[in-house]
Scaffold this active site. Sequence first.
Site, mmCIF file in Angstrom:
data_model
loop_
_atom_site.group_PDB
_atom_site.id
_atom_site.type_symbol
_atom_site.label_atom_id
_atom_site.label_comp_id
_atom_site.label_asym_id
_atom_site.label_seq_id
_atom_site.Cartn_x
_atom_site.Cartn_y
_atom_site.Cartn_z
ATOM 1 N N THR A 186 -3.250 5.210 -11.076
ATOM 2 C CA THR A 186 -2.771 5.250 -9.691
ATOM 3 C C THR A 186 -3.948 5.367 -8.756
ATOM 4 O OG1 THR A 186 -1.367 6.403 -8.102
ATOM 5 C CG2 THR A 186 -2.446 7.767 -9.759
ATOM 6 N N ARG A 187 -3.746 4.899 -7.543
ATOM 7 C CA ARG A 187 -4.742 5.151 -6.502
ATOM 8 C C ARG A 187 -4.064 5.757 -5.280
ATOM 9 N NH1 ARG A 187 -4.002 -0.752 -5.831
ATOM 10 N NH2 ARG A 187 -3.672 -1.167 -3.622
ATOM 11 N N HIS A 202 4.404 10.511 -5.790
ATOM 12 C CA HIS A 202 5.667 11.005 -5.253
ATOM 13 C C HIS A 202 6.715 10.975 -6.358
ATOM 14 C CE1 HIS A 202 3.804 11.208 -1.389
ATOM 15 N NE2 HIS A 202 3.558 9.913 -1.347
ATOM 16 N N HIS A 252 7.002 7.821 -8.852
ATOM 17 C CA HIS A 252 6.021 7.670 -9.926
ATOM 18 C C HIS A 252 6.058 8.851 -10.891
ATOM 19 C CE1 HIS A 252 3.803 4.442 -7.443
ATOM 20 N NE2 HIS A 252 4.605 3.904 -8.331
ATOM 21 N N ARG A 293 5.608 -2.331 -10.478
ATOM 22 C CA ARG A 293 5.588 -3.532 -9.647
ATOM 23 C C ARG A 293 4.308 -3.523 -8.828
ATOM 24 N NH1 ARG A 293 11.175 -4.694 -6.979
ATOM 25 N NH2 ARG A 293 9.994 -4.063 -5.162
#
Length: 379
Positions: free
Chosen positions: A189-190, A194, A197, A283
């Site tokens: 992740t970058r 929340h 995720h 996505r």
Amino acid sequence: MTVAATERLIAPHGGALVDGTGARPDGLEALEQIPLTSRELSDLDMLASGALSPLEGFMGRADYERVIEEMHLVDGLPWALPVCLAVDAAPAGDRVALVDDSGKPVAVLDVDEVFDYEKEREAELCFRTTDDAHPGVARLYEQRPLYLAGRVTVFERARPEFPELALDPADTRRAFAERGWKRVVGFQTRNPIHRAHEYLTKVALETVDGLLVHPLVGETKADDVPVEVRVNCYQTLLDGYYPPDRVVLSAFPAAMRYAGPREAIWHAICRKNYGCSHFIVGRDHAGVGDYYGTYDAQLVFDEFAPHELDVEPMFFEHTFWCNVCGSMASTKSCPHGAEDRVMLSGTKVREMLGQGDVPPVEFTRPEVAEVLIDAYRRD
Ligand SMILES: [Zn+2]
């Protein structure tokens, strides 16, 4: 711990972790110095740690050509993105010193070859666009005109921004083995995590032994949430909502390329080196703007033979809280309509946080919201 414990984990890409480090060589002062960009320094550090195994240095022409055309190295292993060092001119000697952003030599490169490349061709093949509004393409166009290839020996590792989160592939493998894990899912992740995720990392975790939360801490776009704020969010979330014996948090030192589908493959292969048997692909993975279709980063995995990558992608739909289901869900698992779902746009969330408003608990954990609101207040 026995060797067998780490051998239960997935093998590194190509079979063995590369060690790109070595002793500071004699005669360093006499060598021509090549300054590296921040992206090249990230790549160099990943060459040092074995995160880019089986690569032992910056790519030569044959690998470069096969990678951009066919997503494979010359030896037949899958590989999705060039790992190249751009220079202005061919060096005079057969060894050069690689210099960090403070002007300090950190590695040597034994020169194999210098070759020219076409920026627009690389852009079209790797980024699927030649538009210089794309941040990865823009950076490619700013590069020097030749690629310098050769094996690297890194004698001074980059100082990590978060030393406690700086785990090399050998370290994460040891951490997994110590916990008795065999099947481990990696999550890239970058962004702050929340509920959406959080949910998909937990759905994935239900089917494997452990979870590697592996946020990218290398260079990102200026409008992404600052890395120190994100790290605080991750720690806060994990402390409150994940069992510590099932999760490892570590930093992924790569620079974002925003190459969408190809970067998803590249990210999965790198995580395999860190010991992940599975990798979450949501996505728009590693996308930017509207250069890629929503599912392109999932569909690209079909371009490889079954099990060719070894690391198993886990594909996810967009997820949300549904008021009727009374749980997190996705369009795959919830039959209700948009009016029953708690979905907020990124713009709306930033607006709320900027005003000091805590978003709904169905969207983000209040503890994470507080970290973000604090960060906005300090701006
Ligand atoms: Zn529902």
